[in-house]
Design an enzyme around this catalytic site. Structure first.
Site, short mmCIF file in Angstrom:
data_model
loop_
_atom_site.label_atom_id
_atom_site.label_comp_id
_atom_site.label_asym_id
_atom_site.label_seq_id
_atom_site.Cartn_x
_atom_site.Cartn_y
_atom_site.Cartn_z
N CYS A 101 7.12 12.79 1.68
CA CYS A 101 8.28 13.06 2.53
C CYS A 101 8.87 14.41 2.13
O CYS A 101 8.97 14.71 0.94
CB CYS A 101 9.30 11.95 2.36
N GLU A 156 0.81 -1.23 0.00
CA GLU A 156 0.00 0.00 0.00
C GLU A 156 0.84 1.27 0.00
O GLU A 156 0.83 2.04 0.98
CB GLU A 156 -0.96 -0.02 1.19
N GLU A 199 -6.76 -7.93 -0.88
CA GLU A 199 -7.12 -8.04 0.53
C GLU A 199 -8.60 -7.74 0.71
O GLU A 199 -9.16 -6.89 -0.01
CB GLU A 199 -6.35 -7.02 1.39
N HIS A 227 -8.19 -7.88 14.35
CA HIS A 227 -8.68 -7.75 12.98
C HIS A 227 -9.19 -9.12 12.52
O HIS A 227 -8.59 -10.14 12.83
CB HIS A 227 -7.54 -7.28 12.07
#
Ligand code: GAL
Length: 675
Positions: free
Chosen positions: A161, A156, A315, A366
């Site tokens: 930055c 992911e 997922e 989870h």
């Protein structure tokens, strides 16, 4: 029609998910049990190594691949394949301690502390070097294993930055983009405003929170840079892997309409699209049908990132997640419904996060296929095993594609530009919702639209919707004209064609770049309404569409006026127009109207495009996948009650029985009808 099977080794649908044996290396009994439970659940593939860096390289330079090799081999011997992940999504503590530059700097220029995940600097040479070392070893040790069918790059990707390495690369990126000519940048960013002129690229900084945030061009270029830099990092990983094992395909898991990265720019770098799907089932703001349809839209976005190939649902949660505002259980039957929806929308995989619940830390509660209870005798396990069976039954549909003749244009850069523009109403811009609302309205009429970029090839489409296309990428106006000229049905809305790719306003009338000719209108002013304000579009037959949020005031050049405003100082002026252009029609809807009000227009467009309207019983959705071996109509019932769908013929692969005219779908039932 070509059959595009993703994994010839599996020759059907993939069923599996993230497996984290590194949390259980001291429990060989559990690892052994995992394999037998996987077989019971009909799992044929797992994703390994997503966050395994510390187990693979516990101290710098000391590598331990034996445990992983053993697991991959054992799984393979048991008929279970591996999606092998690079571990770059989370860094071990030793790495950050030795090389702090791997940690990001925030938008205030402050270095992060060690911790969390998905938070490395994409530019840090040292981090890239460390990633290169571990990725190369991973590929050397495991890439050629016959059980490994795919590389999963990092996890992911996302985030920004602001460290000196990134700032430097941003400046280099800009120099490249503006031909090393600072005056080109100054022009593009309109820096004569507020005396923001730059003398050289060295003076440009990222949009620090306590710095320059008022230059829209800079903000957009920073977002472009972040995508470019992330993709460059991802390609670095891919290059390393492919230098060892060039034939193993790669993917990176995306996150629905994630706002931080332009997925369309990243898609060409990977072999297949995969994404992580976590809808808020049973929430308190919408019905289950609403959640399902919204999810269908997200699947369509992913499907369209690589047309001509199935995607992967990398997922999804068995049971529940642990990070929604309220972590509600999926009610019995919803797991099957949601998994089948992914397949119906074009996924060739049903994968979960996670196989087994860990004992501690952030994700211990989870959902997982195997609970802390540790048995196959749980509701969730049974529902997962049921999906495993079902995927076997419908295996002939693997490799087929959702083929559609309609598309919605959605651009990430346009989205960012709309987020940032100082105009309209802060709370009501809602670009994504607007797109989704129109997509869902067409879906209700039986159209499973693709969601594509404005500059993409539109040859396969006969009907295109372009909501709020504020920013026109180069070539888009030409693309749209070509589309309509050859007979396409196009509708655009208010806030179209105001700026070019540098966010500079078009002069001489919106929509710019020649689109005033295509639509035959010029938008002269745009009125923003307060949330409770309403206007209306009034049609000659007396019908009205409710108007909210935005209303443009038009000058009509050579279009036909279909509807006019019902009130305010622009009462009676044009609000909806149509211009015949070449063999097609270009509609312009100058005000924000809900999709449900615009149905008559959409039906007209469909009739002209010869796309039949199909209305299904409330709560039922249908997606059609086809390929050389057949056509499969997937029916999903998002309601608790049984329902009947007329006009269905064929063999239902789920029940094994023929349907002759009327399909009976039980509550939350699914059918896959081979037609
Ligand atoms: C995903 C992530 C997984 C896991 C999951 C939980 O976003 O990739 O590692 O954290 O969420 O829902």
């Amino acid at each position: 029609m070509e059959k595009t099977i993703l994994f010839p080794q599996i020759a059907g649908f993939v069923h599996g998910g993230d497996y984290n044996p590194d949390q259980w290396l001291d429990r060989p009994d559990i690892l052994e049990e995992d394999v037998s439970l996987m077989k019971k659940a009909g799992v044929n593939c797992v994703t390994l190594g997503v966050f395994s860096w510390a187990a693979l390289e516990p101290v710098e330079g000391e590598f331990h691949f034996e445990w992983l090799e053993e697991i991959v081999e054992n799984l393979y011997q048991n008929g279970i394949y591996t999606v092998l992940s690079t571990p770059s999504g989370a860094r071990p503590a030793w790495l950050d301690a030795a090389y702090p530059e791997a940690m990001r700097m925030s938008a205030r220029g402050v270095r992060d502390h060690h911790g969390g995940r998905h938070n490395h600097c994409m530019s840090s040479p040292k981090y890239r070097e460390m990633v290169e070392i571990i990725d190369r070893k991973l590929a050397q040790r495991l890439g050629s294993h016959p059980g490994v069918i795919l590389y999963h790059i990092s996890n992911e990707f996302g985030g920004e930055c602001y460290c000196p390495h990134c700032a430097k690369r941003f400046r280099e990126y800009l120099a490249e983009r503006y031909d090393h000519d600072i005056e080109k940048l100054n022009h593009a960013w309109w820096t004569s405003f507020w005396s923001h002129h730059y003398n050289s690229f060295d003076q440009v900084e990222p949009p620090f929170e306590n710095g320059e945030r008022s230059v829209m061009g800079l903000n957009l270029d920073w977002k472009r840079f972040t995508t470019w830099s992330t993709n460059d990092f991802m390609e670095h990983e891919i290059r390393v892997l492919h230098s060892v094992t060039p034939d193993v395909p790669v993917t990176a898991n995306f996150m629905r309409l994630f706002g931080g990265l332009d997925y369309r720019k990243m898609a060409p770098s990977i072999d297949m699209i995969s994404w992580d799907n976590y809808p808020t089932y049973h929430n308190d703001w919408g019905t289950l049908e609403d959640t399902m349809v919204e999810t269908a839209f997200q699947h369509a976005v992913m499907r369209s990132l690589k047309r001509g190939k199935p995607f992967m649902m990398m997922e999804s949660a068995p049971g529940l997640v642990n990070w929604h505002r309220v972590n509600k259980l999926k009610r019995p039957g919803i797991h099957r419904l949601s998994c089948l929806q992914a397949i119906a929308c074009g996924s060739d995989t049903v994968q979960y996060f996670q196989w087994r619940k860990g004992r501690g830390s952030y994700e211990q509660f989870h959902g997982a296929v195997v609970d802390h209870l540790g048995t196959d005798d749980t509701r969730i396990f049974r529902e997962v095993a049921e999906v495993g069976d079902l995927l076997q039954k419908i295996a002939p549909a693997a490799g087929t594609l959702v083929q559609t003749r309609a598309a919605l244009l959605f651009d990430w850069e346009n989205r960012w530009a709309i987020w940032d523009v100082k105009a309209l109403g802060e709370q009501t811009k809602r670009y994504e919702d607007t797109c989704r609302n129109i997509w869902e309205t067409f879906f209700g009429l039986g159209v499973d639209m693709d969601v594509v970029g404005s500059d993409e090839n539109l040859d396969q489409y006969d009907l295109v919707v372009a909501p709020m296309l504020y920013l026109l990428q180069p070539g888009v106006a030409g693309n749209l004209k070509k589309f309509v000229e050859r007979g396409g049905q196009l509708v655009a809305t208010y806030f179209t064609g105001y700026v070019d790719e540098n966010l500079l306003c078009y002069l001489g009338g919106f929509p710019g770049d020649g689109l005033t000719d295509l639509f035959g209108v010029i938008s002269e002013e745009i009125d923003s309404l307060y949330p409770t304000d309403r206007n209306a579009v009034v049609f000659p037959d007396g019908k009205q569409w409710e108007v909210k949020d935005f209303a443009e005031i038009l000058r009509v050049k050579d279009a036909k006026v279909l509807g006019v405003y019902g009130s305010d100082f622009y009462e009676g002026t044009p609000a909806v127009t149509c211009k015949e252009y070449g063999k097609g029609k270009a509609y312009y809807v100058a005000a924000r109207c809900e999709g449900k009000h615009m149905v008559p227009l959409f039906e007209q467009m469909m009739a002209d495009a010869q796309i039949p309207v199909r209305r299904l019983p409330q709560g039922v959705e249908c997606h059609v996948r086809s390929g050389e071996e057949g056509t499969y109509a997937f029916y999903l019932n998002a309601r608790e009650e049984e329902t009947k769908v007329p006009g269905v013929q064929g063999l239902d692969l789920v029940t094994g029985s023929r349907v002759e005219g009327e399909l009976t779908l039980p509550g939350y039932g699914v059918a896959v009808v081979s037609v």
